[in-house]
Enzyme design. Structure first.
Site, short mmCIF file in Angstrom:
data_model
loop_
_atom_site.label_atom_id
_atom_site.label_comp_id
_atom_site.label_asym_id
_atom_site.label_seq_id
_atom_site.Cartn_x
_atom_site.Cartn_y
_atom_site.Cartn_z
N GLU A 114 0.83 -1.20 0.00
CA GLU A 114 0.00 0.00 0.00
C GLU A 114 0.87 1.25 0.00
O GLU A 114 0.96 1.99 0.98
CB GLU A 114 -0.95 -0.06 1.19
CG GLU A 114 -1.87 -1.29 1.10
CD GLU A 114 -2.65 -1.59 2.36
OE1 GLU A 114 -2.55 -0.80 3.33
OE2 GLU A 114 -3.36 -2.61 2.40
N HIS A 241 -4.11 2.85 5.61
CA HIS A 241 -4.05 1.79 4.61
C HIS A 241 -4.54 2.32 3.27
O HIS A 241 -4.89 3.49 3.13
CB HIS A 241 -4.93 0.60 5.02
CG HIS A 241 -4.41 -0.20 6.15
ND1 HIS A 241 -3.77 -1.41 5.98
CD2 HIS A 241 -4.43 0.02 7.49
CE1 HIS A 241 -3.43 -1.90 7.15
NE2 HIS A 241 -3.82 -1.05 8.09
#
Length: 356
Positions: A114, A241
């Site tokens: 990510e 995230h």
């Protein structure tokens, strides 16, 4: 000489880069009153880095450079070591840092693929430091809180995404009796560990690990927060995230609303509204099970249920699947700008006592 240039949000990144290349300093950029982006010789290099994805070693150097550039506001902190021996380098950011101040924790890159996560965390950190000199709101934040900021919580996995497998998610620790490596750090936290929403198969992406806090990165961060909380009260915990555009509140493992759900939901909603106001990026907010399947052993549940941090959240950054984990670099600055607005709205909400 004062020169005014008008630019749409779509073309602002190009404008920023053009001014960077020109070598001009001492200017500011304003978005419809949203904020002032000030650039001078001391922070121009840091802002250049904000527009590029970075290796773990480059982020580690950035942490050192930031601490050196803002010695009165930022201190480098080593939270621990990864399985492969990489340092978990964090920054402690605040004016007149003191154990009598309350604290805030946020981190990125628990899931290594990510990449927008560390870039966004770095952007927001830089802006807090730059804006302290002229923004009364940021002065209030840094005078009230000490921020503990860890851009990369899973440095082994993150480096592996640069060298071997761009979409690697987990840590890089071996699993006894299995050819598959790694544990999902966001299923490894002890609160409700091993409940539905986590796998016991080491080859699965959401493998929970052999036991809670089996991953040294998770244990290092949780030990650091709990040790620090003996001296400072934590008011906010955020795990960044991607992707999905969600500001998620506890619980992740249950549909049951926690004791402080009303306050959490109110502040998450204000953060989501602030994010959308910058570039029109819509966020949903609230309990994760309203938007996804149950998941156990997650960061935000540990932050609220074990560390007793009332405002504990998991934020899924851009986008909603067009690029997914492969978000292009030209979205770093917009992601940073809108998430910074969300962070400020969250801090205002907490400071105001969650006024509805």
């Amino acid at each position: 000489m004062n020169v005014k240039m008008l630019s749409s949000p779509r073309h602002c990144v190009s404008l920023l880069l053009a001014v960077f290349v020109s070598g001009c300093y001492g200017y500011s950029i304003r978005y419809d009153g949203y904020k002032v982006l000030r650039v001078d010789a001391s922070n121009e290099r840091h802002l250049r880095l904000m527009n590029q994805l970075q290796h773990d070693r480059e982020i580690a150097q950035w942490v050192k450079d930031i601490a050196a550039t803002y010695p009165s506001l930022a201190t480098e902190v080593q939270v621990g070591l990864s399985y492969e021996g990489r340092e978990l380098r964090a920054l402690k950011v605040g004016s007149e840092q003191s154990e009598s101040k309350e604290a805030i924790w946020f981190h990125g890159t628990l899931h290594s693929r990510e990449w927008i996560s560390p870039a966004t965390v770095m952007f927001m950190t830089n802006q807090l430091l730059v804006d302290y000199s002229h923004d009364p709101d940021v002065q209030k934040y840094l005078d009230t809180y000490d921020f503990y900021i860890l851009p990369v919580m899973n440095p082994d996995g993150y480096e592996y995404t640069w060298t071997d497998n761009r979409l690697w998610r987990k840590t890089r620790s071996p699993n006894e009796g299995s050819p598959c490596y790694g544990t999902d750090g966001n299923r490894n936290f002890e609160f409700m560990w091993g409940e539905p929403g986590a796998s016991d198969d080491p080859c699965d992406n959401n493998y929970r690990g052999p036991f809670a806090h089996s991953e040294i990165e998770v244990k290092s961060v949780t030990d650091f927060i709990l040790d620090t909380s003996e001296k400072q009260t934590f008011s906010l915990f955020i795990d960044f995230h991607c992707y999905g555009q969600m500001w998620i509140t506890p619980w992740a493992y249950s549909i049951e609303e926690p004791l402080h759900y009303s306050e959490q939901h109110t502040c998450a909603g204000r953060a989501a509204s602030a994010i959308e106001s910058v570039h029109g990026t819509p966020y949903i907010y609230g309990n994760i099970i309203s938007n996804a399947d149950p998941a156990s052993g997650l960061t935000l549940d540990w932050g609220y249920g074990t560390a007793n941090i009332k405002h504990s959240y998991l934020v899924e950054l851009r986008d909603r699947g067009e690029y997914g984990f492969l978000l292009p670099e030209d979205q770093i600055i917009p992601s940073g700008e809108e998430t910074y607005a969300g962070l400020k709205a969250m801090l205002d909400c907490i400071l105001e006592g969650q006024v509805v």
